[in-house]
Design an enzyme around this catalytic site. Structure first.
Site, mmCIF file in Angstrom:
data_model
loop_
_atom_site.group_PDB
_atom_site.id
_atom_site.type_symbol
_atom_site.label_atom_id
_atom_site.label_comp_id
_atom_site.label_asym_id
_atom_site.label_seq_id
_atom_site.Cartn_x
_atom_site.Cartn_y
_atom_site.Cartn_z
ATOM 1 N N GLY A 1 -69.493 49.709 -14.396
ATOM 2 C CA GLY A 1 -68.564 49.946 -15.158
ATOM 3 C C GLY A 1 -68.995 50.770 -16.314
ATOM 4 N N ALA B 1 -76.364 50.478 -15.415
ATOM 5 C CA ALA B 1 -76.247 51.888 -14.936
ATOM 6 C C ALA B 1 -76.978 52.883 -15.833
ATOM 7 C CB ALA B 1 -74.817 52.389 -14.859
ATOM 8 N N GLN C 1 -69.430 50.923 -19.233
ATOM 9 C CA GLN C 1 -70.353 50.128 -20.307
ATOM 10 C C GLN C 1 -71.436 49.290 -19.865
ATOM 11 O OE1 GLN C 1 -70.757 50.642 -23.409
ATOM 12 N NE2 GLN C 1 -69.075 51.870 -23.791
ATOM 13 N N SER C 2 -71.988 49.699 -18.383
ATOM 14 C CA SER C 2 -72.861 48.841 -17.939
ATOM 15 C C SER C 2 -74.166 49.091 -18.293
ATOM 16 C CB SER C 2 -72.930 49.331 -16.415
ATOM 17 O OG SER C 2 -74.108 48.747 -15.642
ATOM 18 N N ASN C 3 -74.877 48.066 -18.588
ATOM 19 C CA ASN C 3 -76.249 48.166 -18.965
ATOM 20 C C ASN C 3 -77.212 48.495 -17.935
ATOM 21 O OD1 ASN C 3 -75.907 46.617 -21.721
ATOM 22 N ND2 ASN C 3 -75.685 44.976 -20.299
#
Length: 322
Positions: free
Chosen positions: A73, A79, A75-77
């Site tokens: 997503g 990614a 806001q993925s840590n």
């Protein structure tokens, strides 16, 4: 240990992360709590995902890849850290996010700063990312690139090796502190971190039970994924299989990626007692479960809580899709 040492690895974690007591929180809860500070891994703003990236990027480099493809997503840590670490290793990052383009804040802003090529699936279903990652990897191959394609969260047996290694690190710290915890407590999302810790605990025959708090999936699905991943990394490293997986339910709140009232209260408690920030998506909800367990006298200490990072999501806003 021999198989673990033989795997290609890029050293991204800046030494052992601290294991520290949380005395004021312990006094508040009536249970001795220690923090394993994996928010201080050192890559970017830290976080647990850096440990798996050491092995995934090591493998990518060993295979001669020129790009790193993954997703989640906005806001993925995972990614954001994957894009940042890929840049450090000279690989071009490609990120696939579900949903539509949104305002760049929190982790999305940081992912943008890496110069990653970001694409959106246009669908709100998180699972839409999975096929889109594979499709992008195939397109890059057709264009003459050599992409390294990784699923959401880096949840593969190889990625789990990062937390088998972390189990060794923690074992040395526990010995030095003369500490025998009853539980190692953490948030469980894509399940790779808990799987690595479960495999490491079984290998080292530790005193603690690895307790995950589901923040993303139904508990039964988590247990199945953790079991499969733990067996996969055990086979990879030629270790014995774990036979027990513990995952707690009831702390998802309004949904994955959305703050919960109990999580917000836990964040304030930890910030005001120990000066540590917990992210609203993972750490806060896991701590809310620990607070409830301590206050209901259903656990005994000492307990080690894995602070897994993710602080950029504190700046994303409550309505940002995660």
């Amino acid at each position: 240990m021999g198989r673990l040492r033989s795997l290609p690895r890029v050293p991204l974690v800046l030494g052992s992360t601290p294991l520290v007591p949380a005395p004021r929180l312990s006094a508040e809860l009536g249970v001795e709590v220690w923090f394993k500070r994996d928010d201080l891994t050192g890559q970017g703003l830290g976080g647990n995902k850096v440990r798996g990236l050491e092995y995934l990027l090591g493998d990518a480099i060993a295979q001669g890849c020129d790009s790193f493809v993954t997703g989640a997503g906005p806001q993925s840590n995972w990614a954001m850290l994957a894009a940042l670490a890929a840049r450090r290793c000279g690989l071009s990052p490609y990120l696939v996010f579900y949903g539509q383009p949104v305002h760049a804040s929190g982790n999305l802003l940081l992912s943008t700063l890496t110069g990653a090529e970001i694409r959106y699936t246009g669908e709100l279903d998180r699972a839409s990312v999975d096929g889109a990652i594979d499709k992008l990897g195939a397109a890059l191959i057709a264009d003459g690139h050599r992409p390294y394609v990784v699923p959401r969260g880096g949840a593969t047996p190889l990625g789990c090796a990062g937390y088998v290694r972390a189990s060794l690190e923690l074992a040395g710290q526990l010995m030095a502190a003369d500490l025998g915890p009853t539980r190692l407590w953490l948030a469980t999302g894509s399940c790779g971190t808990q799987a690595g810790l479960v495999a490491g605990s079984r290998w080292l025959q530790t005193s603690y039970d690895v307790v995950g708090v589901s923040v993303s999936r139904p508990v039964a699905e988590c247990a199945d994924r953790i079991t499969a991943l733990a067996r996969g990394v055990a086979d990879l490293l030629e270790l014995p299989h774990a036979d027990q997986v513990t995952v707690l339910d009831g702390y998802l709140g309004p949904g994955y990626g959305l703050p919960s009232p109990a999580g917000d209260a836990a964040t304030r408690l930890v910030a005001r007692t120990e000066g540590v920030f917990l992210d609203p998506v993972f750490g806060a909800k896991a701590m809310a479960a620990l607070v409830d367990a301590a206050r209901s006298a259903s656990i005994e200490g000492p307990v080690v809580f894995l602070v897994s990072g993710g602080a950029p999501t504190l700046f994303a806003g409550a309505k940002a899709p995660l």
